[in-house]
Enzyme design. Structure first.
Site, PDB file in Angstrom:
ATOM      1  N   SER A  81       2.742 -17.544  -5.955  1.00  0.00           N
ATOM      2  CA  SER A  81       2.000 -16.583  -6.455  1.00  0.00           C
ATOM      3  C   SER A  81       2.808 -15.581  -7.288  1.00  0.00           C
ATOM      4  O   SER A  81       2.489 -14.871  -7.945  1.00  0.00           O
ATOM      5  CB  SER A  81       1.153 -16.185  -5.176  1.00  0.00           C
ATOM      6  OG  SER A  81       1.824 -15.531  -4.272  1.00  0.00           O
ATOM      7  N   ASP A 246      -4.005  -6.266  -1.962  1.00  0.00           N
ATOM      8  CA  ASP A 246      -4.012  -7.415  -0.583  1.00  0.00           C
ATOM      9  C   ASP A 246      -3.103  -6.852   0.495  1.00  0.00           C
ATOM     10  O   ASP A 246      -3.027  -7.453   1.370  1.00  0.00           O
ATOM     11  CB  ASP A 246      -4.071  -8.463  -0.931  1.00  0.00           C
ATOM     12  CG  ASP A 246      -2.840  -9.090  -1.728  1.00  0.00           C
ATOM     13  OD1 ASP A 246      -1.954  -8.338  -1.831  1.00  0.00           O
ATOM     14  OD2 ASP A 246      -2.930 -10.283  -2.077  1.00  0.00           O
ATOM     15  N   HIS A 249       0.849  -9.102  -1.873  1.00  0.00           N
ATOM     16  CA  HIS A 249       1.574  -9.524  -3.266  1.00  0.00           C
ATOM     17  C   HIS A 249       1.948  -8.153  -3.949  1.00  0.00           C
ATOM     18  O   HIS A 249       1.219  -7.110  -3.622  1.00  0.00           O
ATOM     19  CB  HIS A 249       0.819 -10.053  -4.062  1.00  0.00           C
ATOM     20  CG  HIS A 249       0.312 -11.625  -3.695  1.00  0.00           C
ATOM     21  ND1 HIS A 249      -0.618 -11.894  -2.809  1.00  0.00           N
ATOM     22  CD2 HIS A 249       0.934 -12.767  -3.693  1.00  0.00           C
ATOM     23  CE1 HIS A 249      -1.216 -12.928  -2.641  1.00  0.00           C
ATOM     24  NE2 HIS A 249       0.087 -13.684  -3.108  1.00  0.00           N
TER      25      HIS A 249
END
Length: 353
Positions: A81, A246, A249
């Site tokens: 990610s 979140d 990240h």
């Protein structure tokens, strides 16, 4: 853990990767139960992929530099990610877009970006990603950037297996003719919601894996840049700005900080830096070291580059350690212009993650 100890552990993990052994565990057996329990709590608190949307940044950057008859450079992002850019809302905020825009500005040449990185990926997904990156033999990337490792630690993938998959990916890309830069495992101990003792275990595991990744990468002809605790001080001082919504990240500012550290190495491997800058600078504590020691040094200091190189007259496993000055990356277009140079399949992989 001292750097010498980390060097020994990294050598053992890399040896396990090369010869098929299990390597060493990243945490003692007595800590496994506690680690798993706290990891589950931390994962619930930070989300860890709860917001799967990733902007599609694939396309052509620096189109103003187009010269008839001169092809665009090809940049491909592989990994998890972090390589895909999860956590931001605009294509221009992803690390791929930032790097493509930076290389285009320095090279004065357009750069086509293709992303095959997948949120949640571990190193055992790299084989599939490399196959996608090399699907067209006539369009082999000029430079591949791999950012991987965090999910290997949180999902307890064997470190030796993790390094084996990474080394295989680097070998395949280099054999095909692509240059490779690996951003090694970030320091998971910097994630704000992670508590002690998980924070200490996460930092130890992350740095061990990062050092072993460096050995595996440079032995296959790639270069590494340590991400480590690159954002640690910024996270501690202002986590709301440098973490995404979140809390796991990076935010746009966080990705820009990481891109500034990786861009000089990407440009160096493409031959865009003056030859003078490629010489080790003693004032910045640069120089030749045995590869395991260089790997341990890099794991301890974010932004450090390691590449295979030996001093004149010496043989063996040596590496050049450099602490390059970070370069600011120009702000890319909010939406890149589409171009054949980019592989639009990257967005399909991200959407299916």
């Amino acid at each position: 853990m001292t750097r010498m100890s980390r060097a020994r552990v990294a050598r053992r993990i890399a040896a396990g990767a090369a010869y098929g052994g299990g390597g060493v565990g990243l945490a003692g057996a007595a800590a496994v139960g506690l680690l798993l329990a706290e990891a589950q709590l931390a994962r619930r608190r930070v989300g860890n992929g709860a917001a799967p949307h990733v902007p599609n940044a694939d396309g052509l950057y620096g189109a103003a530099h187009t010269v008839p008859g001169e092809p665009a450079l090809r940049l491909t992002m592989l990994g998890d990610s972090t390589a895909a850019g999860q956590g931001v809302h605009r294509a221009g905020q992803t690390p791929g877009a930032l790097l493509a825009s930076g290389v285009a500005a320095i090279a004065e040449r357009p750069v086509g970006l293709s992303t095959v990185a997948v949120p949640g990926a571990r190193s055992d997904d790299l084989d599939r990603q490399v196959s996608r990156a090399l699907a067209d033999p006539a369009r082999v990337p000029d430079i591949c950037v791999i950012m991987i490792g965090a999910n290997d630690v949180t999902h307890r993938l064997s470190p030796a297996l993790s390094v084996r998959h990474l080394a295989s990916a680097v070998r395949r890309l280099r054999t095909a003719g692509a240059e490779v830069v690996v951003g090694t495992c970030p320091d998971l101990g910097t994630i704000e919601p992670v508590w002690q003792p998980l924070r200490w275990l996460a930092r130890r595991a992350s740095r061990q894996l990062a050092a072993a990744q460096t050995i595996g990468t440079v032995e296959q002809g790639g270069r590494t840049v340590s991400l480590g605790d690159l954002l640690g001080p910024e996270f501690a001082a202002n986590p709301r700005e440098l973490f995404g919504p979140d809390n796991y990240h990076p935010s746009a500012e966080g990705y820009a900080t990481a891109a500034m550290a990786v861009l000089p190495t990407v440009c160096a491997v493409l031959g865009l830096w003056p030859a003078l800058e490629e010489r080790p600078d003693a004032a910045r504590r640069e120089g030749f070291l045995p590869v395991a020691r260089a790997a341990a040094e890099a794991a301890s200091e974010a932004g450090t580059e390691v590449t295979a190189a030996a001093p004149t007259g010496l043989r063996g496993r040596w590496a050049l350690l450099k602490r390059r000055k970070r370069r600011r990356v120009p702000e890319p277009e909010l939406e890149p212009e589409s171009a054949p140079a980019a592989d639009s399949g990257g967005s399909q992989a991200k959407a299916s993650a």
